[in-house]
Design an enzyme around this catalytic site. Structure first.
Site, PDB file in Angstrom:
ATOM      1  N   HIS A 195       0.850  -1.098   0.051  1.00  0.00           N
ATOM      2  CA  HIS A 195       0.162   0.023  -0.053  1.00  0.00           C
ATOM      3  C   HIS A 195       0.900   1.320  -0.114  1.00  0.00           C
ATOM      4  CE1 HIS A 195      -3.388   2.621   1.332  1.00  0.00           C
ATOM      5  NE2 HIS A 195      -4.128   1.815   0.597  1.00  0.00           N
ATOM      6  N   PHE A 196       1.589   1.644  -1.061  1.00  0.00           N
ATOM      7  CA  PHE A 196       1.628   1.148  -2.306  1.00  0.00           C
ATOM      8  C   PHE A 196       3.134   1.034  -2.593  1.00  0.00           C
ATOM      9  CE2 PHE A 196      -2.303   3.599  -2.350  1.00  0.00           C
ATOM     10  CZ  PHE A 196      -3.327   2.764  -2.646  1.00  0.00           C
TER      11      PHE A 196
END
Length: 142
Positions: free
Chosen positions: A50-51
């Site tokens: 993420h991410f």
């Protein structure tokens, strides 16, 4: 109560790694309000996905950090020591800015209602005194 370190926090909250999201408490008025901190590091497991190319702390974890801060305030009351706090609902959640590795989340929670073993806390998360998220968190103590 002021300046609770991680050892103090571990005696109050039932949460443990990897879900413990409070590193320090600046001040707490049992059952009323709290100011706590979460140091956000690149080593947090959630940043792997993420991410991968732009790490951002998931908003739900910011809300969880606010909930844990509020739980410290409530579990600091004698009648709730050793109990488990449970989410009961979330209202008015807003996310204003990204939280990234290197940030320090300042978590401010004020109890706006506490009746029996249920209540509502208004939480505001800040980075460098700028609001990054806010929500009303409903909880029950079991």
């Amino acid at each position: 109560m002021e300046n609770l370190c991680i050892k103090d926090i571990l005696q109050i909250l039932p949460h443990r790694y990897p879900m413990l999201l409070i590193d320090k408490v600046e001040t707490v008025e049992p059952g009323k309000k709290i100011v706590a901190y979460k140091n956000v590091t690149f080593n947090e497991g959630f940043f792997r996905g993420h991410f991968p190319h732009e790490p951002v702390m998931p908003g739900v974890l910011i809300i969880e950090a606010l909930a844990q801060a509020g739980a410290i305030a409530v579990l600091s009351l004698d009648e709730f020591k050793g109990k488990i706090p449970y989410f009961a609902g979330i209202n008015k959640a807003k996310f204003r800015k990204k939280v990234i590795p290197g940030d320090t989340l300042k978590l401010e929670v004020e109890m706006i209602k506490l009746r029996g073993s249920a209540g509502i806390g208004k939480g505001i998360a800040k980075v460098n005194e700028k609001v990054v998220a806010e929500a009303e968190i409903m909880f029950m103590i079991g």
